[in-house]
Design a protein around this motif. Structure first.
Motif, PDB file in Angstrom:
ATOM      1  N   THR A  82      15.871  93.644  67.328  1.00  0.00           N
ATOM      2  CA  THR A  82      16.087  94.340  68.586  1.00  0.00           C
ATOM      3  C   THR A  82      16.136  93.337  69.728  1.00  0.00           C
ATOM      4  OG1 THR A  82      15.348  96.218  69.942  1.00  0.00           O
ATOM      5  CG2 THR A  82      13.639  94.741  69.127  1.00  0.00           C
ATOM      6  N   LYS A 126      16.493  93.438  60.298  1.00  0.00           N
ATOM      7  CA  LYS A 126      16.698  94.336  61.434  1.00  0.00           C
ATOM      8  C   LYS A 126      16.029  93.752  62.670  1.00  0.00           C
ATOM      9  CE  LYS A 126      16.559  98.456  58.470  1.00  0.00           C
ATOM     10  NZ  LYS A 126      15.899  99.786  58.276  1.00  0.00           N
ATOM     11  N   PHE A 168      11.938  96.877  63.295  1.00  0.00           N
ATOM     12  CA  PHE A 168      12.915  96.046  63.977  1.00  0.00           C
ATOM     13  C   PHE A 168      12.188  94.869  64.625  1.00  0.00           C
ATOM     14  CE2 PHE A 168      15.545  99.647  63.269  1.00  0.00           C
ATOM     15  CZ  PHE A 168      16.850  99.196  63.326  1.00  0.00           C
ATOM     16  N   LEU A 178       9.635  98.842  70.939  1.00  0.00           N
ATOM     17  CA  LEU A 178      10.563  98.997  69.835  1.00  0.00           C
ATOM     18  C   LEU A 178      10.779 100.475  69.541  1.00  0.00           C
ATOM     19  CD1 LEU A 178       9.395  96.270  67.327  1.00  0.00           C
ATOM     20  CD2 LEU A 178      11.042  96.090  69.171  1.00  0.00           C
ATOM     21  N   THR A 179      12.002 100.809  69.180  1.00  0.00           N
ATOM     22  CA  THR A 179      12.285 102.175  68.774  1.00  0.00           C
ATOM     23  C   THR A 179      11.727 102.434  67.385  1.00  0.00           C
ATOM     24  OG1 THR A 179      14.305 102.113  70.087  1.00  0.00           O
ATOM     25  CG2 THR A 179      14.110 103.875  68.469  1.00  0.00           C
ATOM     26  N   ASN A 207      19.343  97.844  68.931  1.00  0.00           N
ATOM     27  CA  ASN A 207      18.877  97.558  67.574  1.00  0.00           C
ATOM     28  C   ASN A 207      20.090  97.193  66.734  1.00  0.00           C
ATOM     29  OD1 ASN A 207      16.303  98.226  68.331  1.00  0.00           O
ATOM     30  ND2 ASN A 207      16.184 100.125  67.159  1.00  0.00           N
ATOM     31  N   THR A 232      17.977  99.103  75.234  1.00  0.00           N
ATOM     32  CA  THR A 232      17.632  98.358  74.026  1.00  0.00           C
ATOM     33  C   THR A 232      18.766  98.417  73.007  1.00  0.00           C
ATOM     34  OG1 THR A 232      15.278  98.890  74.309  1.00  0.00           O
ATOM     35  CG2 THR A 232      15.977  98.177  72.117  1.00  0.00           C
ATOM     36  N   HIS A 241      11.229  91.760  66.868  1.00  0.00           N
ATOM     37  CA  HIS A 241      11.463  91.364  68.262  1.00  0.00           C
ATOM     38  C   HIS A 241      10.646  90.120  68.551  1.00  0.00           C
ATOM     39  CE1 HIS A 241      10.917  92.109  72.807  1.00  0.00           C
ATOM     40  NE2 HIS A 241      12.093  91.568  72.592  1.00  0.00           N
TER      41      HIS A 241
END
Length: 216
Positions: A66, A64, A15, A10-11, A135, A133, A17
């Motif tokens: 991803t 949020k 977020f 994940l960035t 988001n 990716t 996932h």
């Protein structure tokens, strides 16, 4: 049925996932109607994947999410490496409006609850990173509508891959609302045209609309 995803970092930690994307998820009827009338075929399929990817997180209060571009494209049946189209279609989703009518607990005239109207977009924003990716985020009002819709259909990702046009998918999503009753009831031609997105002048005559859209 669940569709396994490849691992991805994940960035940002906030977020969500999911470990896998559910094949079957609840889709709010209001979103179904917006998607039918205003979105193209690939738009609809991409949004269904984004919605399904978010379904578990929405129930946990997340807004949020991803997903890998590769997984989004594959599950939407997008057989191309031209991911610029994915970007362009996601950008369109940020401008597609959803209207809301709501009532709060504050009394208005004659003891009735105060009524509000408003609008948001299907997704509020997104970013595609060079590691493949995506988001993306929902506004709080859209997240609430997706999380606990009053009226919904059960949408199935594997089912949408059987269709070859936006009219087929739109008709399917509208009709499965009525599986329990066996009929959609009467709808005028103009209402069907709006629901399916067949608003071009080509379909203004019933004969052409029926022959080119409904029967196929």
């Amino acid at each position: 049925m669940a569709i396994k995803l490849a691992a991805t970092s994940l960035t940002k930690e906030d977020f969500f996932h999911p470990p896998d994307i559910p094949d079957r998820f609840k889709k709010a009827v209001g979103v179904v109607q917006v998607a039918m009338g205003k979105l193209g075929f690939l738009h609809r399929k991409l949004y269904n994947v984004l919605h399904s990817n978010a379904s578990e997180g929405l129930e946990g209060g997340h807004t949020k999410f991803t997903i890998r571009v590769k997984d989004l494209a594959e599950l939407a049946g997008f057989d191309s490496n031209d991911y610029r189209q994915i970007y362009d279609h996601c950008q369109d989703l940020t401008t597609t409006k959803v209207g809301f009518v709501d009532f709060d607990d504050k009394p208005a005239r004659k003891g009735r609850r105060r009524r509000s109207v408003g609008a948001a977009t299907l997704i509020s924003e997104f970013k595609i990173y060079d590691d493949g990716t995506i988001n993306y985020e929902f506004s709080s009002s859209v997240a609430d509508a997706l999380r606990s819709p009053d009226k919904y259909i059960w949408m199935v990702l594997s089912a949408q891959r059987r269709f070859s046009s936006k009219y087929e998918l739109g008709l399917f999503e509208n009709c499965i609302r009525y599986l329990g009753t066996g009929t959609t009831g009467f709808k005028g031609v103009e209402e069907w045209r709006d629901l399916l997105g067949a608003t071009e002048d080509t379909y203004s005559e019933f004969k052409r609309f029926n022959g080119l859209v409904m029967k196929p």
